[in-house]
Design a protein around this motif. Sequence first.
Motif, mmCIF file in Angstrom:
data_model
loop_
_atom_site.group_PDB
_atom_site.id
_atom_site.type_symbol
_atom_site.label_atom_id
_atom_site.label_comp_id
_atom_site.label_asym_id
_atom_site.label_seq_id
_atom_site.Cartn_x
_atom_site.Cartn_y
_atom_site.Cartn_z
ATOM 1 N N PRO A 39 4.019 3.069 -3.207
ATOM 2 C CA PRO A 39 2.788 2.339 -2.895
ATOM 3 C C PRO A 39 2.050 1.970 -4.177
ATOM 4 N N GLN A 40 1.518 0.758 -4.222
ATOM 5 C CA GLN A 40 0.874 0.169 -5.402
ATOM 6 C C GLN A 40 1.879 -0.150 -6.510
ATOM 7 N N ALA A 41 3.177 0.041 -6.186
ATOM 8 C CA ALA A 41 4.268 -0.371 -7.089
ATOM 9 C C ALA A 41 4.165 0.250 -8.478
ATOM 10 N N TRP A 42 3.834 1.520 -8.556
ATOM 11 C CA TRP A 42 3.823 2.193 -9.847
ATOM 12 C C TRP A 42 5.227 2.347 -10.403
ATOM 13 N N PHE A 43 6.152 2.735 -9.508
ATOM 14 C CA PHE A 43 7.502 3.036 -9.974
ATOM 15 C C PHE A 43 8.508 2.698 -8.875
ATOM 16 N N SER A 44 9.769 2.634 -9.274
ATOM 17 C CA SER A 44 10.850 2.455 -8.313
ATOM 18 C C SER A 44 11.943 3.467 -8.615
ATOM 19 N N MET A 45 12.804 3.677 -7.632
ATOM 20 C CA MET A 45 13.925 4.595 -7.793
ATOM 21 C C MET A 45 14.947 4.297 -6.707
ATOM 22 N N PHE A 46 16.124 4.889 -6.846
ATOM 23 C CA PHE A 46 17.152 4.806 -5.817
ATOM 24 C C PHE A 46 17.428 6.205 -5.272
ATOM 25 N N TYR A 47 17.720 6.269 -3.967
ATOM 26 C CA TYR A 47 18.080 7.546 -3.358
ATOM 27 C C TYR A 47 19.336 7.357 -2.516
ATOM 28 N N PRO A 48 20.069 8.419 -2.188
ATOM 29 C CA PRO A 48 21.366 8.282 -1.513
ATOM 30 C C PRO A 48 21.283 7.495 -0.204
ATOM 31 N N VAL A 49 22.324 6.739 0.097
ATOM 32 C CA VAL A 49 22.329 5.851 1.257
ATOM 33 C C VAL A 49 22.218 6.600 2.576
ATOM 34 N N ASP A 50 22.655 7.849 2.612
ATOM 35 C CA ASP A 50 22.593 8.612 3.859
ATOM 36 C C ASP A 50 21.325 9.474 3.939
ATOM 37 N N TRP A 51 20.362 9.230 3.066
ATOM 38 C CA TRP A 51 19.072 9.916 3.102
ATOM 39 C C TRP A 51 18.015 8.982 3.685
ATOM 40 N N ASN A 52 16.921 9.572 4.164
ATOM 41 C CA ASN A 52 15.760 8.820 4.633
ATOM 42 C C ASN A 52 14.493 9.414 4.036
ATOM 43 N N GLU A 53 13.408 8.631 4.074
ATOM 44 C CA GLU A 53 12.095 9.155 3.682
ATOM 45 C C GLU A 53 11.442 9.791 4.900
ATOM 46 N N PHE A 54 10.730 10.896 4.684
ATOM 47 C CA PHE A 54 10.028 11.588 5.756
ATOM 48 C C PHE A 54 8.583 11.861 5.331
ATOM 49 N N GLU A 55 7.744 12.074 6.325
ATOM 50 C CA GLU A 55 6.318 12.277 6.056
ATOM 51 C C GLU A 55 6.087 13.594 5.337
ATOM 52 N N ASP A 56 5.179 13.570 4.369
ATOM 53 C CA ASP A 56 4.845 14.768 3.609
ATOM 54 C C ASP A 56 3.367 14.705 3.259
ATOM 55 N N GLY A 57 2.930 15.531 2.345
ATOM 56 C CA GLY A 57 1.525 15.542 1.953
ATOM 57 C C GLY A 57 1.146 14.266 1.225
ATOM 58 N N GLU A 58 -0.149 13.994 1.171
ATOM 59 C CA GLU A 58 -0.651 12.785 0.527
ATOM 60 C C GLU A 58 -0.253 12.749 -0.953
ATOM 61 N N GLY A 59 0.302 11.633 -1.382
ATOM 62 C CA GLY A 59 0.688 11.481 -2.777
ATOM 63 C C GLY A 59 2.049 12.046 -3.117
ATOM 64 N N THR A 60 2.731 12.629 -2.131
ATOM 65 C CA THR A 60 4.064 13.177 -2.342
ATOM 66 C C THR A 60 5.031 12.492 -1.387
#
Length: 276
Positions: free
Chosen positions: A10-31
Amino acid sequence: MTQGKKFISPQAWFSMFYPVDWNEFEDGEGTFLFYNPDVWTGNFRISAYKDDSSKAGRANNYGKEVIEQELRQNASASIVKVGELTCAYSQEMFEENETEYTHHVWVTGIDNVAFECSFTTPQGADVREAEFIIASLSVREDGVKYPAELIPIRISEICLVNEAYEWTVTLIKNELKKDFQGAEEDLPKIQQLIDAGVIGAKKKDEWLAIGITICVILLNEIEGLEWMTLIDGNREVPVLQYKENKKMIDPLRLAWSKIKAGETCNVEEAYKNALV
């Protein structure tokens, strides 16, 4: 590991790549939390901290300073290289429900952005997946206009989709006293809501919610669609994309673009125009 999904913060500070069989999940604010939901190999978390205090044209060593600070304050931390990045690395073991785990921590930085990355795994598990992510970290420069990009939908946009849909459903139930199933047969209900003048002509966010709701119906009715996040300058929004031909459907254009131009919004027409 040569492929991965792209994540832009968010706000495009940084980018990265993560494994294709992974997903993003909800966590604490800012993490931001990522893992494989089918075969769990560990929880990867990343937090980023940005320093904007340096004057224009002056090198910002905030990332390097945070690494040095971690080495001073954490006696168990040591310098390691992950890809091209220098990191302060430490680990600790713990036990939970009779299972032993290792909590790996890397503190690193690029220019004016510092990162704290952790990977919690079963004890003795490989950490190459985490190192793949860390090695891919890239800072996006301030003031640079990057090309628009579509990335897998982030948790922030998933929340926006859910909130927008629930807002529309609640409004229809309250104003029209009708049920709403998120199906094509519900399109006339949205039209009735619009025709009743319930939504103000200048309420951009509410018209966006209408557009998102139309997209939800499309997703429910049509195969081969998926939510994505569009990053285009300051716009960071959910959009639908056809997997096969990559055609994009922008919820903002389904309703708000018509209203902004002083035109009327025909819901069924917008729906049909979005079909391949």
